[in-house]
Enzyme design. Structure first.
Site, short mmCIF file in Angstrom:
data_model
loop_
_atom_site.label_atom_id
_atom_site.label_comp_id
_atom_site.label_asym_id
_atom_site.label_seq_id
_atom_site.Cartn_x
_atom_site.Cartn_y
_atom_site.Cartn_z
N TYR A 1 0.82 -1.21 0.00
CA TYR A 1 0.00 0.00 0.00
C TYR A 1 0.85 1.27 0.00
O TYR A 1 0.46 2.27 -0.59
CB TYR A 1 -0.96 -0.02 1.20
CG TYR A 1 -2.15 -0.93 0.98
CD1 TYR A 1 -2.86 -0.86 -0.22
CD2 TYR A 1 -2.58 -1.83 1.94
CE1 TYR A 1 -3.97 -1.69 -0.44
CE2 TYR A 1 -3.68 -2.66 1.74
CZ TYR A 1 -4.37 -2.58 0.54
OH TYR A 1 -5.45 -3.39 0.32
N ASP B 1 13.97 2.72 11.05
CA ASP B 1 13.38 1.66 11.86
C ASP B 1 12.50 2.32 12.90
O ASP B 1 12.99 2.91 13.87
CB ASP B 1 14.43 0.75 12.52
CG ASP B 1 13.76 -0.51 13.05
OD1 ASP B 1 12.63 -0.40 13.58
OD2 ASP B 1 14.33 -1.61 12.92
N SER C 1 2.67 3.49 6.69
CA SER C 1 2.20 2.28 6.02
C SER C 1 3.07 1.11 6.44
O SER C 1 3.70 0.46 5.60
CB SER C 1 2.23 2.48 4.50
OG SER C 1 1.75 1.31 3.85
N LEU C 2 3.14 0.89 7.73
CA LEU C 2 4.00 -0.18 8.21
C LEU C 2 3.38 -0.89 9.41
O LEU C 2 2.60 -0.31 10.16
CB LEU C 2 5.39 0.36 8.56
CG LEU C 2 5.50 1.40 9.67
CD1 LEU C 2 5.88 0.75 10.99
CD2 LEU C 2 6.53 2.44 9.29
N LEU D 1 -2.61 3.06 7.86
CA LEU D 1 -3.37 1.94 7.31
C LEU D 1 -3.79 1.01 8.43
O LEU D 1 -2.94 0.60 9.23
CB LEU D 1 -2.49 1.14 6.34
CG LEU D 1 -2.39 1.55 4.87
CD1 LEU D 1 -3.74 1.49 4.20
CD2 LEU D 1 -1.80 2.94 4.71
N TYR E 1 -6.79 -2.30 9.68
CA TYR E 1 -7.45 -3.50 9.17
C TYR E 1 -8.62 -3.83 10.08
O TYR E 1 -8.55 -3.63 11.30
CB TYR E 1 -6.43 -4.66 9.13
CG TYR E 1 -6.96 -5.91 8.50
CD1 TYR E 1 -7.67 -5.89 7.30
CD2 TYR E 1 -6.76 -7.15 9.11
CE1 TYR E 1 -8.15 -7.05 6.73
CE2 TYR E 1 -7.23 -8.32 8.55
CZ TYR E 1 -7.94 -8.27 7.36
OH TYR E 1 -8.41 -9.42 6.80
N TYR F 1 -5.29 -13.52 12.31
CA TYR F 1 -4.59 -12.24 12.44
C TYR F 1 -4.23 -12.09 13.91
O TYR F 1 -4.84 -11.31 14.65
CB TYR F 1 -5.50 -11.11 11.96
CG TYR F 1 -4.80 -9.80 11.64
CD1 TYR F 1 -4.04 -9.65 10.49
CD2 TYR F 1 -4.94 -8.69 12.48
CE1 TYR F 1 -3.43 -8.45 10.18
CE2 TYR F 1 -4.32 -7.48 12.17
CZ TYR F 1 -3.58 -7.37 11.02
OH TYR F 1 -2.97 -6.18 10.71
N LEU G 1 -4.82 -7.30 0.52
CA LEU G 1 -3.92 -7.13 -0.63
C LEU G 1 -2.75 -8.10 -0.46
O LEU G 1 -2.20 -8.22 0.64
CB LEU G 1 -3.40 -5.68 -0.67
CG LEU G 1 -2.34 -5.36 -1.72
CD1 LEU G 1 -3.01 -5.20 -3.10
CD2 LEU G 1 -1.58 -4.09 -1.37
N SER H 1 0.35 -8.20 -0.40
CA SER H 1 1.65 -7.53 -0.23
C SER H 1 2.65 -8.50 0.38
O SER H 1 2.29 -9.60 0.81
CB SER H 1 1.49 -6.34 0.71
OG SER H 1 1.13 -6.83 1.99
N ALA I 1 4.12 -8.13 3.30
CA ALA I 1 3.77 -8.31 4.71
C ALA I 1 2.59 -9.27 4.85
O ALA I 1 2.58 -10.13 5.73
CB ALA I 1 3.44 -6.97 5.36
P1 NAD Z 1 4.19 -4.00 2.94
O1 NAD Z 1 5.06 -5.17 3.14
O2 NAD Z 1 4.22 -3.33 1.62
O3 NAD Z 1 4.43 -2.86 4.02
C1 NAD Z 1 4.88 -3.07 5.32
C2 NAD Z 1 6.18 -2.32 5.45
O4 NAD Z 1 6.52 -2.15 6.81
C3 NAD Z 1 7.34 -3.03 4.78
O5 NAD Z 1 7.92 -2.17 3.82
C4 NAD Z 1 8.31 -3.28 5.93
O6 NAD Z 1 9.64 -3.19 5.52
C5 NAD Z 1 7.92 -2.14 6.86
N1 NAD Z 1 8.34 -2.29 8.26
C6 NAD Z 1 8.15 -3.34 9.10
N2 NAD Z 1 8.68 -3.07 10.30
C7 NAD Z 1 9.21 -1.82 10.23
C8 NAD Z 1 9.91 -0.98 11.14
N3 NAD Z 1 10.16 -1.38 12.40
N4 NAD Z 1 10.30 0.24 10.73
C9 NAD Z 1 10.06 0.66 9.48
N5 NAD Z 1 9.40 -0.08 8.56
C10 NAD Z 1 8.99 -1.31 8.95
O7 NAD Z 1 2.72 -4.53 3.29
P2 NAD Z 1 1.29 -3.80 3.34
O8 NAD Z 1 0.33 -4.92 3.51
O9 NAD Z 1 1.10 -2.88 2.21
O10 NAD Z 1 1.32 -3.00 4.71
C11 NAD Z 1 1.19 -1.61 4.82
C12 NAD Z 1 0.14 -1.27 5.86
O11 NAD Z 1 -1.15 -1.69 5.37
C13 NAD Z 1 0.32 -1.97 7.20
O12 NAD Z 1 -0.03 -1.09 8.25
C14 NAD Z 1 -0.70 -3.09 7.13
O13 NAD Z 1 -1.11 -3.55 8.39
C15 NAD Z 1 -1.81 -2.38 6.39
N6 NAD Z 1 -2.87 -3.24 5.84
C16 NAD Z 1 -2.56 -4.23 4.96
C17 NAD Z 1 -3.57 -5.05 4.45
C18 NAD Z 1 -3.25 -6.15 3.49
O14 NAD Z 1 -4.09 -7.02 3.25
N7 NAD Z 1 -2.09 -6.16 2.88
C19 NAD Z 1 -4.90 -4.83 4.84
C20 NAD Z 1 -5.19 -3.79 5.72
C21 NAD Z 1 -4.16 -3.01 6.23
#
Ligand code: NAD
Length: 286
Positions: free
Chosen positions: A16, A73, A120-121, A170, A172, A182, A220, A222, A224
């Site tokens: 995302y 981080d 977005s992490l 972001l 969920y 989850y 999505l 992704s 993660a």
């Molecule tokens: P993604 O893997 O693209 O993003 C997660 C990112 O967090 C990664 O780039 C990772 O390197 C980074 N990260 C993890 N720990 C970290 C830290 N300590 N410091 C800095 N960066 C860190 O996956 P995504 O699914 O797009 O996730 C983005 C957001 O969207 C998250 O908050 C996730 O919970 C949320 N989300 C995702 C979904 C889904 O289905 N994918 C649904 C709802 C919400």
């Protein structure tokens, strides 16, 4: 004058964060990203080798420019917080100034101010364990990486955010409904994130008229999400049961973030906005 955005949590072109960066770039914003330190080298080298060029393409044919990539981080607020084993870990030793406070200082030094902050992490080391089997350490780690990280980012970036700016994260639906699988305290972390969105909206709104919202996104595939292990099932479930029976595109979440950051959303703050093909509104699966 164009707006400047800092997007924390971009390490590839699947998530995302990347989609939000693209939508903001398409709307004319300058893009800065914060990339998790252990993922930094591979992300930067892929970016420079042109591996993402196809997915950098915007609707008008141009390629999204990322002005600068900062190592980050978000679990550490300042250098005093970093334990010795992390400091000397070879995945961290090559980078510098990656705690939240230092990143905010670097952005200030490089660019002065920002207008848009995106979180977005998320990370939950025990996400695959049921909540009732989660350790204290795993639970607190999920909250630290996924919830407090937003407070910390806002705390450190607020002083360099322009009046009238916007912050978005972001979340969920597992925060409010039971989503088996989850685990590890990630559902709790999202509940905290949503509650904090309201309090932070009050504080940042009163201080600098900054709006703080969160997007409750549908599933999505992704990086993660794949690590959690049940994402394909959740995508199928959503396709079968949501009011809109279509694939959810990351771009739709990106566009919502761009809307929330724009003057079109000037009265929206403290909100949880669902971008999930309407799945949240269903009472039973059909
Ligand atoms: P993604 O893997 O693209 O993003 C997660 C990112 O967090 C990664 O780039 C990772 O390197 C980074 N990260 C993890 N720990 C970290 C830290 N300590 N410091 C800095 N960066 C860190 O996956 P995504 O699914 O797009 O996730 C983005 C957001 O969207 C998250 O908050 C996730 O919970 C949320 N989300 C995702 C979904 C889904 O289905 N994918 C649904 C709802 C919400």
């Amino acid at each position: 004058k164009g707006k400047r955005a800092f997007i924390a949590g971009v390490a590839d072109d699947n998530g995302y964060g990347w989609a939000i960066a693209k939508s903001l770039a398409a709307a004319g914003a300058e893009i800065l990203v914060g990339t998790w330190v252990p993922a930094l080298n591979i992300f930067e080298s892929s970016l420079h080798r042109g591996k993402f060029d196809e997915s950098r393409r915007l609707q008008d044919g141009s390629l999204m420019e990322i002005t600068k990539v900062y190592p980050l981080d978000a679990v550490y607020d300042n250098p005093e917080d970093v334990p010795e084993d992390v400091k000397t870990n070879k995945r961290y030793a090559g980078a510098s100034n990656w705690t939240v406070q230092e990143v905010a200082e670097s952005v200030k030094k490089d660019f002065g101010t920002i207008d848009i902050l995106v979180h977005s992490l998320a990370n939950g080391p025990e996400v695959s364990k049921p909540l009732s089997e989660t350790s204290r350490k795993g639970y607190l780690a999920a909250l630290s990486a996924s919830s407090y990280s937003y407070i910390s980012l806002l705390k450190h970036f607020l002083p360099i955010m322009n009046q009238g700016g916007s912050a978005v994260s972001l979340t969920y639906i597992a925060s409010e409904r039971i989503i088996p699988g989850y685990g590890g305290g990630m559902s709790s972390a999202k509940a905290a994130l949503e509650s904090d969105t309201k309090v932070l909206a009050f504080e940042a709104g009163r201080k600098k008229r900054i709006r703080v919202n969160t997007i409750s996104a549908g599933p999505l595939g992704s990086r993660a999400a794949k690590a959690i292990g049940f994402i394909d099932m959740m995508i199928d479930y959503s396709f079968t049961n949501a009011p809109l029976q279509k694939e959810l595109c990351a771009e739709e979440v990106g566009n919502t973030a761009a809307f929330l950051a724009s003057p079109l959303a000037s009265a929206i703050t403290g909100a949880v906005i669902y971008v999930d093909n309407g799945l949240n509104a269903m009472g039973v699966g059909v």
